[in-house]
Enzyme design. Sequence first.
Site, PDB file in Angstrom:
ATOM      1  N   ARG A  20       0.884  -1.189   0.000  1.00  0.00           N
ATOM      2  CA  ARG A  20       0.000   0.000   0.000  1.00  0.00           C
ATOM      3  C   ARG A  20       0.905   1.217   0.000  1.00  0.00           C
ATOM      4  O   ARG A  20       1.744   1.376   0.893  1.00  0.00           O
ATOM      5  CB  ARG A  20      -0.911  -0.009   1.229  1.00  0.00           C
ATOM      6  CG  ARG A  20      -1.649   1.310   1.426  1.00  0.00           C
ATOM      7  CD  ARG A  20      -2.761   1.251   2.456  1.00  0.00           C
ATOM      8  NE  ARG A  20      -3.901   0.509   1.954  1.00  0.00           N
ATOM      9  CZ  ARG A  20      -5.120   0.548   2.481  1.00  0.00           C
ATOM     10  NH1 ARG A  20      -5.365   1.311   3.540  1.00  0.00           N
ATOM     11  NH2 ARG A  20      -6.096  -0.166   1.971  1.00  0.00           N
TER      12      ARG A  20
ATOM     13  N   HIS B  71      -7.421   0.699  -6.409  1.00  0.00           N
ATOM     14  CA  HIS B  71      -7.556  -0.195  -5.251  1.00  0.00           C
ATOM     15  C   HIS B  71      -8.158  -1.518  -5.746  1.00  0.00           C
ATOM     16  O   HIS B  71      -9.320  -1.835  -5.481  1.00  0.00           O
ATOM     17  CB  HIS B  71      -8.460   0.469  -4.202  1.00  0.00           C
ATOM     18  CG  HIS B  71      -8.384  -0.129  -2.836  1.00  0.00           C
ATOM     19  ND1 HIS B  71      -7.560  -1.193  -2.513  1.00  0.00           N
ATOM     20  CD2 HIS B  71      -9.046   0.192  -1.683  1.00  0.00           C
ATOM     21  CE1 HIS B  71      -7.708  -1.486  -1.229  1.00  0.00           C
ATOM     22  NE2 HIS B  71      -8.614  -0.669  -0.717  1.00  0.00           N
TER      23      HIS B  71
ATOM     24  N   GLN C 211      -9.941  -4.104  -3.342  1.00  0.00           N
ATOM     25  CA  GLN C 211     -11.293  -3.687  -2.975  1.00  0.00           C
ATOM     26  C   GLN C 211     -12.248  -3.930  -4.140  1.00  0.00           C
ATOM     27  O   GLN C 211     -13.389  -4.358  -3.957  1.00  0.00           O
ATOM     28  CB  GLN C 211     -11.296  -2.204  -2.604  1.00  0.00           C
ATOM     29  CG  GLN C 211     -12.642  -1.696  -2.116  1.00  0.00           C
ATOM     30  CD  GLN C 211     -13.001  -2.215  -0.736  1.00  0.00           C
ATOM     31  OE1 GLN C 211     -12.192  -2.116   0.189  1.00  0.00           O
ATOM     32  NE2 GLN C 211     -14.193  -2.760  -0.577  1.00  0.00           N
TER      33      GLN C 211
ATOM     34  N   ASP D 266     -17.476   7.037  -1.582  1.00  0.00           N
ATOM     35  CA  ASP D 266     -16.208   6.843  -0.870  1.00  0.00           C
ATOM     36  C   ASP D 266     -15.890   8.178  -0.188  1.00  0.00           C
ATOM     37  O   ASP D 266     -16.529   9.206  -0.469  1.00  0.00           O
ATOM     38  CB  ASP D 266     -15.112   6.437  -1.875  1.00  0.00           C
ATOM     39  CG  ASP D 266     -13.770   6.117  -1.203  1.00  0.00           C
ATOM     40  OD1 ASP D 266     -13.762   5.844   0.015  1.00  0.00           O
ATOM     41  OD2 ASP D 266     -12.739   6.157  -1.903  1.00  0.00           O
TER      42      ASP D 266
ATOM     43  N   CYS E  49     -16.420   1.297   0.454  1.00  0.00           N
ATOM     44  CA  CYS E  49     -15.272   0.448   0.793  1.00  0.00           C
ATOM     45  C   CYS E  49     -14.877   0.564   2.263  1.00  0.00           C
ATOM     46  O   CYS E  49     -14.194  -0.304   2.783  1.00  0.00           O
ATOM     47  CB  CYS E  49     -14.096   0.800  -0.109  1.00  0.00           C
ATOM     48  SG  CYS E  49     -13.470   2.475   0.098  1.00  0.00           S
TER      49      CYS E  49
ATOM     50  N   ARG F  37     -13.341  -8.991   1.332  1.00  0.00           N
ATOM     51  CA  ARG F  37     -11.916  -8.718   1.115  1.00  0.00           C
ATOM     52  C   ARG F  37     -11.108  -9.978   1.386  1.00  0.00           C
ATOM     53  O   ARG F  37     -10.190 -10.316   0.648  1.00  0.00           O
ATOM     54  CB  ARG F  37     -11.442  -7.580   2.058  1.00  0.00           C
ATOM     55  CG  ARG F  37     -12.072  -6.218   1.827  1.00  0.00           C
ATOM     56  CD  ARG F  37     -11.677  -5.626   0.496  1.00  0.00           C
ATOM     57  NE  ARG F  37     -10.233  -5.507   0.356  1.00  0.00           N
ATOM     58  CZ  ARG F  37      -9.507  -4.479   0.811  1.00  0.00           C
ATOM     59  NH1 ARG F  37     -10.097  -3.466   1.409  1.00  0.00           N
ATOM     60  NH2 ARG F  37      -8.197  -4.446   0.626  1.00  0.00           N
TER      61      ARG F  37
HETATM   62  N1  NVA Z   1     -10.212   6.541  -1.410  1.00  0.00           N
HETATM   63  C1  NVA Z   1      -9.874   6.079  -0.090  1.00  0.00           C
HETATM   64  C2  NVA Z   1     -10.071   4.606   0.024  1.00  0.00           C
HETATM   65  C3  NVA Z   1      -9.799   4.037   1.391  1.00  0.00           C
HETATM   66  C4  NVA Z   1      -9.911   2.558   1.461  1.00  0.00           C
HETATM   67  C5  NVA Z   1      -8.438   6.453   0.241  1.00  0.00           C
HETATM   68  O1  NVA Z   1      -7.569   6.281  -0.625  1.00  0.00           O
HETATM   69  O2  NVA Z   1      -8.182   6.926   1.346  1.00  0.00           O
HETATM   70  N1   CP Z   2     -11.288  -0.442   2.397  1.00  0.00           N
HETATM   71  C1   CP Z   2     -10.018  -0.448   2.836  1.00  0.00           C
HETATM   72  O1   CP Z   2      -9.065  -0.620   2.072  1.00  0.00           O
HETATM   73  O2   CP Z   2      -9.908  -0.277   4.164  1.00  0.00           O
HETATM   74  P1   CP Z   2      -8.550  -0.023   4.968  1.00  0.00           P
HETATM   75  O3   CP Z   2      -8.038   1.313   4.533  1.00  0.00           O
HETATM   76  O4   CP Z   2      -8.973  -0.055   6.414  1.00  0.00           O
HETATM   77  O5   CP Z   2      -7.590  -1.112   4.639  1.00  0.00           O
END
Ligand code: NVA
Ligand code: CP
Length: 317
Positions: free
Chosen positions: A112, A139, A142, A235, A275, A303
Amino acid sequence: MSDTIGSALAGRDLLKLGDLTGEELHQLLELAAQIKTRLARGECEYPLAHKRIGIIMQKPSLRTRVSFEAACGALGAQPIVLEGKGNAFSRGESVKDTVLTLERYLDALVLRTYEDSFIAEVAEHATIPVINALTDGFHPCQGLADLLTMKEHFGKLEGLTIAYVGDGSNNMAHTYLEAAALMRMNVRIGAPLGYHPDPAVLDAVEKIALNSGARILVTTDPVEAVKDARVVITDTWASMGQEDERERRLVDLESYQVNDELMAQAAPDAIFMHCLPAHRGEEVTDEVIDSDASCVFDEAENRLHAQAALLQSIVPV
Ligand code: NVA
Ligand code: CP
């Protein structure tokens, strides 16, 4: 089925859903459903016994981290988690040297991070599979879980109309565009000007959609996006890394909140997806996220199953 997808994906990276064909995506979802059934029955199979999966989190995570660790456990693999500062990619060591070291210990790397160019650089140096666990642009994990959730709910994905409302320029919006194009769904993005998808992503998914027959609409009108849709999605308005822009984004996106009034524009059997983490009272109201239409915790559960299918397919045995 699992053998077919395993041999097709073994050793490959997953940086975005667009790295897969529609058929590969179908097969991954099939395998995820099989794994979900197997785990529910308490049946143990450890196809990744003695494999080691590195999980590097350069942004916070709850769901992704726990579900990847749980998926490793379900498959018999050992997860090795590095999070926060002070470990890989944070001590001035070159990306290449770091990757060449890590792959002496690991059979796959889950990462990540921020820029998509960074994970692409990691993948370029790595001979082990690299899985995107969220970047600024995409992502895919997800996306897999969300497709599994939609398929469970509606039986099939082809022809399904999904609407994503809010920040249309973020990783989730891009992922739904790819998912819909590959699975011949109809996707509508409702977002204000300045928050529309990256033109390069749009261009790429429109090419996929030409072949698959998917339909794509980007509009500034949230009602036009949601009208008669079977799935309504949103989101966060400020993704990780955009904290400094949060105040401005709350104002810009205010009229894109998913509330009862907007949900009433969707099909009568529409479901709501997010998500998570959700910002209740911002992009979604309590009424919607707590309603019977809400599938957010099914998504979260899936997930685990989707990533188990991905790891089982992608990690060479
Ligand atoms: N768009 C959000 C998704 C979190 C799972 C982010 O990148 O923070
Ligand atoms: N949806 C998701 O990726 O959650 P986290 O940021 O908690 O991993």
